[in-house]
Motif scaffolding. Structure first.
Motif, PDB file in Angstrom:
ATOM      1  N   TYR A  92      -1.097  -0.018  14.375  1.00  0.00           N
ATOM      2  CA  TYR A  92       0.276  -0.499  14.323  1.00  0.00           C
ATOM      3  C   TYR A  92       0.354  -1.728  13.427  1.00  0.00           C
ATOM      4  CZ  TYR A  92       1.710   2.651  18.028  1.00  0.00           C
ATOM      5  OH  TYR A  92       2.009   3.779  18.755  1.00  0.00           O
ATOM      6  N   PHE A  93       1.350  -1.719  12.549  1.00  0.00           N
ATOM      7  CA  PHE A  93       1.560  -2.803  11.596  1.00  0.00           C
ATOM      8  C   PHE A  93       2.954  -3.385  11.796  1.00  0.00           C
ATOM      9  CE2 PHE A  93      -2.024  -1.760   8.848  1.00  0.00           C
ATOM     10  CZ  PHE A  93      -2.213  -0.407   9.098  1.00  0.00           C
ATOM     11  N   CYS A  94       3.081  -4.696  11.599  1.00  0.00           N
ATOM     12  CA  CYS A  94       4.407  -5.279  11.547  1.00  0.00           C
ATOM     13  C   CYS A  94       4.686  -5.743  10.117  1.00  0.00           C
ATOM     14  CB  CYS A  94       4.569  -6.432  12.528  1.00  0.00           C
ATOM     15  SG  CYS A  94       3.438  -7.819  12.328  1.00  0.00           S
ATOM     16  N   ALA A  95       5.959  -5.757   9.785  1.00  0.00           N
ATOM     17  CA  ALA A  95       6.379  -6.113   8.440  1.00  0.00           C
ATOM     18  C   ALA A  95       7.649  -6.942   8.511  1.00  0.00           C
ATOM     19  CB  ALA A  95       6.612  -4.860   7.607  1.00  0.00           C
ATOM     20  N   ALA A  96       7.827  -7.831   7.540  1.00  0.00           N
ATOM     21  CA  ALA A  96       8.990  -8.714   7.496  1.00  0.00           C
ATOM     22  C   ALA A  96       9.741  -8.509   6.190  1.00  0.00           C
ATOM     23  CB  ALA A  96       8.551 -10.168   7.629  1.00  0.00           C
ATOM     24  N   GLY A  97      11.063  -8.429   6.287  1.00  0.00           N
ATOM     25  CA  GLY A  97      11.876  -8.243   5.099  1.00  0.00           C
ATOM     26  C   GLY A  97      13.156  -9.053   5.169  1.00  0.00           C
ATOM     27  N   ARG A  98      13.659  -9.475   4.016  1.00  0.00           N
ATOM     28  CA  ARG A  98      14.872 -10.297   3.990  1.00  0.00           C
ATOM     29  C   ARG A  98      16.147  -9.464   3.983  1.00  0.00           C
ATOM     30  NH1 ARG A  98      11.167 -13.458   1.016  1.00  0.00           N
ATOM     31  NH2 ARG A  98      11.059 -15.609   1.779  1.00  0.00           N
ATOM     32  N   SER A  99      16.043  -8.188   3.722  1.00  0.00           N
ATOM     33  CA  SER A  99      17.237  -7.358   3.636  1.00  0.00           C
ATOM     34  C   SER A  99      17.456  -6.617   4.951  1.00  0.00           C
ATOM     35  CB  SER A  99      17.101  -6.356   2.489  1.00  0.00           C
ATOM     36  OG  SER A  99      16.006  -5.484   2.713  1.00  0.00           O
ATOM     37  N   TRP A 100      18.709  -6.204   5.136  1.00  0.00           N
ATOM     38  CA  TRP A 100      19.098  -5.409   6.306  1.00  0.00           C
ATOM     39  C   TRP A 100      20.300  -4.573   5.918  1.00  0.00           C
ATOM     40  CZ3 TRP A 100      16.825  -4.097  10.646  1.00  0.00           C
ATOM     41  CH2 TRP A 100      17.567  -3.419  11.609  1.00  0.00           C
ATOM     42  N   PRO A 101      20.360  -3.307   6.300  1.00  0.00           N
ATOM     43  CA  PRO A 101      19.350  -2.600   7.097  1.00  0.00           C
ATOM     44  C   PRO A 101      18.054  -2.405   6.323  1.00  0.00           C
ATOM     45  CG  PRO A 101      21.042  -1.099   6.331  1.00  0.00           C
ATOM     46  CD  PRO A 101      21.503  -2.471   5.962  1.00  0.00           C
ATOM     47  N   ALA A 102      17.025  -2.087   7.064  1.00  0.00           N
ATOM     48  CA  ALA A 102      15.692  -1.939   6.478  1.00  0.00           C
ATOM     49  C   ALA A 102      15.033  -0.671   7.011  1.00  0.00           C
ATOM     50  CB  ALA A 102      14.850  -3.170   6.789  1.00  0.00           C
ATOM     51  N   PRO A 103      15.511   0.479   6.580  1.00  0.00           N
ATOM     52  CA  PRO A 103      14.978   1.725   7.119  1.00  0.00           C
ATOM     53  C   PRO A 103      13.693   2.217   6.462  1.00  0.00           C
ATOM     54  CG  PRO A 103      16.761   2.194   5.609  1.00  0.00           C
ATOM     55  CD  PRO A 103      16.654   0.698   5.704  1.00  0.00           C
ATOM     56  N   ASN A 104      13.334   1.600   5.317  1.00  0.00           N
ATOM     57  CA  ASN A 104      12.192   2.111   4.554  1.00  0.00           C
ATOM     58  C   ASN A 104      11.125   1.049   4.367  1.00  0.00           C
ATOM     59  OD1 ASN A 104      13.510   4.661   3.961  1.00  0.00           O
ATOM     60  ND2 ASN A 104      14.824   3.471   2.602  1.00  0.00           N
ATOM     61  N   PRO A 105       9.877   1.480   4.204  1.00  0.00           N
ATOM     62  CA  PRO A 105       8.800   0.506   3.992  1.00  0.00           C
ATOM     63  C   PRO A 105       9.057  -0.407   2.797  1.00  0.00           C
ATOM     64  CG  PRO A 105       7.879   2.654   4.483  1.00  0.00           C
ATOM     65  CD  PRO A 105       9.362   2.845   4.332  1.00  0.00           C
ATOM     66  N   ASP A 106       9.719   0.096   1.759  1.00  0.00           N
ATOM     67  CA  ASP A 106       9.982  -0.714   0.573  1.00  0.00           C
ATOM     68  C   ASP A 106      10.966  -1.846   0.836  1.00  0.00           C
ATOM     69  OD1 ASP A 106       9.805   2.008  -1.873  1.00  0.00           O
ATOM     70  OD2 ASP A 106       8.259   0.831  -0.869  1.00  0.00           O
ATOM     71  N   ASP A 107      11.650  -1.809   1.978  1.00  0.00           N
ATOM     72  CA  ASP A 107      12.590  -2.873   2.328  1.00  0.00           C
ATOM     73  C   ASP A 107      11.891  -4.124   2.831  1.00  0.00           C
ATOM     74  OD1 ASP A 107      14.657  -0.300   3.710  1.00  0.00           O
ATOM     75  OD2 ASP A 107      14.889  -1.298   1.764  1.00  0.00           O
ATOM     76  N   TYR A 108      10.586  -4.023   3.063  1.00  0.00           N
ATOM     77  CA  TYR A 108       9.842  -5.138   3.648  1.00  0.00           C
ATOM     78  C   TYR A 108       9.008  -5.851   2.590  1.00  0.00           C
ATOM     79  CZ  TYR A 108      11.406  -3.181   8.004  1.00  0.00           C
ATOM     80  OH  TYR A 108      12.213  -2.718   9.014  1.00  0.00           O
ATOM     81  N   ASP A 109       9.020  -7.165   2.692  1.00  0.00           N
ATOM     82  CA  ASP A 109       8.362  -8.011   1.693  1.00  0.00           C
ATOM     83  C   ASP A 109       6.943  -8.384   2.079  1.00  0.00           C
ATOM     84  OD1 ASP A 109      11.528  -9.395   1.895  1.00  0.00           O
ATOM     85  OD2 ASP A 109      10.837  -8.387   0.071  1.00  0.00           O
ATOM     86  N   TYR A 110       6.684  -8.456   3.362  1.00  0.00           N
ATOM     87  CA  TYR A 110       5.387  -8.910   3.841  1.00  0.00           C
ATOM     88  C   TYR A 110       4.876  -7.966   4.928  1.00  0.00           C
ATOM     89  CZ  TYR A 110       7.142 -13.178   1.671  1.00  0.00           C
ATOM     90  OH  TYR A 110       7.681 -14.083   0.799  1.00  0.00           O
ATOM     91  N   TRP A 111       3.587  -7.737   4.880  1.00  0.00           N
ATOM     92  CA  TRP A 111       2.934  -6.872   5.859  1.00  0.00           C
ATOM     93  C   TRP A 111       1.747  -7.590   6.473  1.00  0.00           C
ATOM     94  CZ3 TRP A 111       4.347  -1.785   7.062  1.00  0.00           C
ATOM     95  CH2 TRP A 111       5.400  -1.266   6.308  1.00  0.00           C
ATOM     96  N   GLY A 112       1.575  -7.371   7.766  1.00  0.00           N
ATOM     97  CA  GLY A 112       0.416  -7.926   8.438  1.00  0.00           C
ATOM     98  C   GLY A 112      -0.701  -6.900   8.542  1.00  0.00           C
ATOM     99  N   GLN A 113      -1.841  -7.393   8.961  1.00  0.00           N
ATOM    100  CA  GLN A 113      -2.935  -6.473   9.266  1.00  0.00           C
ATOM    101  C   GLN A 113      -2.605  -5.740  10.559  1.00  0.00           C
ATOM    102  OE1 GLN A 113      -6.406  -9.032   9.331  1.00  0.00           O
ATOM    103  NE2 GLN A 113      -6.890  -8.468   7.228  1.00  0.00           N
ATOM    104  N   GLY A 114      -3.097  -4.579  10.710  1.00  0.00           N
ATOM    105  CA  GLY A 114      -2.748  -3.763  11.855  1.00  0.00           C
ATOM    106  C   GLY A 114      -3.541  -4.081  13.096  1.00  0.00           C
ATOM    107  N   THR A 115      -3.073  -3.534  14.190  1.00  0.00           N
ATOM    108  CA  THR A 115      -3.780  -3.628  15.456  1.00  0.00           C
ATOM    109  C   THR A 115      -3.908  -2.221  16.017  1.00  0.00           C
ATOM    110  OG1 THR A 115      -3.825  -4.722  17.620  1.00  0.00           O
ATOM    111  CG2 THR A 115      -1.658  -4.100  16.780  1.00  0.00           C
ATOM    112  N   GLN A 116      -5.094  -1.887  16.481  1.00  0.00           N
ATOM    113  CA  GLN A 116      -5.371  -0.522  16.919  1.00  0.00           C
ATOM    114  C   GLN A 116      -4.870  -0.307  18.336  1.00  0.00           C
ATOM    115  OE1 GLN A 116      -7.085   2.205  15.295  1.00  0.00           O
ATOM    116  NE2 GLN A 116      -6.295   3.294  17.106  1.00  0.00           N
TER     117      GLN A 116
END
Length: 121
Positions: A92-116
């Motif tokens: 599972y990954f979390c991501a942060a984006g400045r735009s909304w709505p954000a239905p797609n991965p490309d809408d996010y600017d930053y991604w964290g490392q995942g957690t299993q």
């Protein structure tokens, strides 16, 4: 920087709570999304929450079982996962984006490392 944590092993029907902690910027400015990637499968959007008004969306596969929430004071977003199923097993990954709505991965600017997350008896 985003840091996801809280993953682990859970039994079917069990619960886990994932956390996504932000550092270096304010959670107030970002929508947050949770994605997951299971072995042999494509990345899947799980849930997202807006910057304000706490508008939330869930994938059909998790609707009614998962709850996303945010605590701006702690700069952290949570994903409460209940009634877990083996098919929820993924990174599972979390991501942060400045735009909304954000239905797609490309809408996010930053991604964290995942957690299993592993759901197994």
């Amino acid at each position: 920087q985003l840091q996801a944590s809280g993953g682990g092993l859970a039994q079917p029907g069990g619960s886990l709570t994932l956390s996504c902690a932000l550092s270096g910027f304010s959670l107030d400015d970002f929508a947050i999304g949770w994605y997951r990637r299971a072995p042999g499968k494509e990345r899947e959007g799980v849930s997202c929450i807006s910057k304000s008004e706490d508008i939330t969306y869930y994938a059909d596969s998790v609707k009614g079982r998962f709850t996303i929430s945010r605590d701006n004071a702690k700069n952290t977003v949570y994903l409460q996962m209940n009634s877990l199923k083996p098919e929820d097993t993924a990174v599972y990954f979390c991501a942060a984006g400045r735009s909304w709505p954000a239905p797609n991965p490309d809408d996010y600017d930053y991604w964290g490392q995942g957690t299993q997350v592993t759901v197994s008896s």
